[in-house]
Motif scaffolding. Sequence first.
Motif, PDB file in Angstrom:
ATOM      1  N   ILE A   1      47.835 -10.710  13.088  1.00  0.00           N
ATOM      2  CA  ILE A   1      47.011 -11.760  13.691  1.00  0.00           C
ATOM      3  C   ILE A   1      46.491 -11.270  15.032  1.00  0.00           C
ATOM      4  O   ILE A   1      47.274 -10.822  15.885  1.00  0.00           O
ATOM      5  CB  ILE A   1      47.823 -13.053  13.891  1.00  0.00           C
ATOM      6  CG1 ILE A   1      48.303 -13.590  12.546  1.00  0.00           C
ATOM      7  CG2 ILE A   1      46.992 -14.109  14.630  1.00  0.00           C
ATOM      8  CD1 ILE A   1      49.230 -14.788  12.666  1.00  0.00           C
ATOM      9  N   VAL A   2      45.185 -11.353  15.222  1.00  0.00           N
ATOM     10  CA  VAL A   2      44.577 -11.084  16.525  1.00  0.00           C
ATOM     11  C   VAL A   2      43.986 -12.404  17.008  1.00  0.00           C
ATOM     12  O   VAL A   2      43.044 -12.933  16.411  1.00  0.00           O
ATOM     13  CB  VAL A   2      43.480 -10.006  16.440  1.00  0.00           C
ATOM     14  CG1 VAL A   2      42.869  -9.760  17.819  1.00  0.00           C
ATOM     15  CG2 VAL A   2      44.057  -8.706  15.870  1.00  0.00           C
ATOM     16  N   ALA A   3      44.573 -12.957  18.070  1.00  0.00           N
ATOM     17  CA  ALA A   3      44.154 -14.266  18.563  1.00  0.00           C
ATOM     18  C   ALA A   3      44.238 -14.291  20.071  1.00  0.00           C
ATOM     19  O   ALA A   3      45.252 -13.870  20.655  1.00  0.00           O
ATOM     20  CB  ALA A   3      45.038 -15.367  17.979  1.00  0.00           C
ATOM     21  N   GLU A   4      43.167 -14.752  20.692  1.00  0.00           N
ATOM     22  CA  GLU A   4      43.118 -14.935  22.137  1.00  0.00           C
ATOM     23  C   GLU A   4      43.509 -13.667  22.885  1.00  0.00           C
ATOM     24  O   GLU A   4      44.241 -13.676  23.865  1.00  0.00           O
ATOM     25  CB  GLU A   4      44.022 -16.113  22.548  1.00  0.00           C
ATOM     26  CG  GLU A   4      43.591 -17.414  21.890  1.00  0.00           C
ATOM     27  CD  GLU A   4      44.502 -18.583  22.202  1.00  0.00           C
ATOM     28  OE1 GLU A   4      45.723 -18.354  22.411  1.00  0.00           O
ATOM     29  OE2 GLU A   4      44.006 -19.727  22.241  1.00  0.00           O
ATOM     30  N   GLY A   5      43.030 -12.527  22.360  1.00  0.00           N
ATOM     31  CA  GLY A   5      43.217 -11.253  23.040  1.00  0.00           C
ATOM     32  C   GLY A   5      44.552 -10.577  22.797  1.00  0.00           C
ATOM     33  O   GLY A   5      44.818  -9.520  23.380  1.00  0.00           O
TER      34      GLY A   5
END
Length: 289
Positions: A119-123
């Motif tokens: 997961i890539v989320a909010e940097g």
Amino acid sequence: MRRFAMPIVLLGLFSCEKEVHIHSTNTVSQLVIEGKIEQGAYPVVVLSHSLGYFSGLDSTQTKNNYVHGATITVTDNGYNYDLREYSRDTVGGSIYYYTADSSRQPNRGIPGHNYGLKIVAEGKTYISSTTIPSSHMTLDSIWYKRVLYDGDSNYAELRVRISDPPEKGNFVRYFTKRNREPFYPGLFSTENDDLVNGAPSNITLDRGINRNEKIDYQTYAYFRLKDTVTVKFCGIDRATYNFWRTLDFSFNNNGNPFSSPIVIVGNIPETQGYWGGYSVQYATIIMTD
């Protein structure tokens, strides 16, 4: 006869897994990940932010608490595919979740497969993995027994017979569906084979409950005669078991001033939550007179 409930102990996990301590104070918001992949189904992942213990909660705050625009990749035995974000309207408002784009026909959950999650989320990037067990405890038979409570003989206990593989280290989580209700997990929804390894066992399954409603602890576990009851019996891996085991324990000790702080054990570092695989078995019974 054993009742399907967990002993009052806390378990450790592997060193690579994050222990999330729950305190009754406002803390820095964390990413909350609720991810699962069931046998025969596509993965589903819900992303949100944690709320402080004393935070107010309304429909607007709930809607704004979801995390949008994340890049989520699932790896199935070396095959990668991305999840898309979808929404669904409910009585309580919209629910946002990520799942596979069925038009691209990715594989559904398969027992024995290992599933990676990125997961890539909010940097930030978060990584985990899970397995849908191919060997696990299974339901052999299902029946019920009438129960007399407070002069009412129309209550019934649900009982099942389970088989366990010879190798130690099998874990399950169960849900029940009554008539047209959704599937709800039991108040203590997990079990392991520490005491019954390799042997058949008869156990009582408490009725699954909606934890958003007030619980009548005198009768919550029972069904009623004429109910149609379906059991969803799921083999899970150790990490998924430990997450739900400690979360059940936390829920059942909520508000107890004499209880110790609960450690919710997840398998996604630097987050709250879990990524879990489920093998699935169903059984249905009508509780006639």
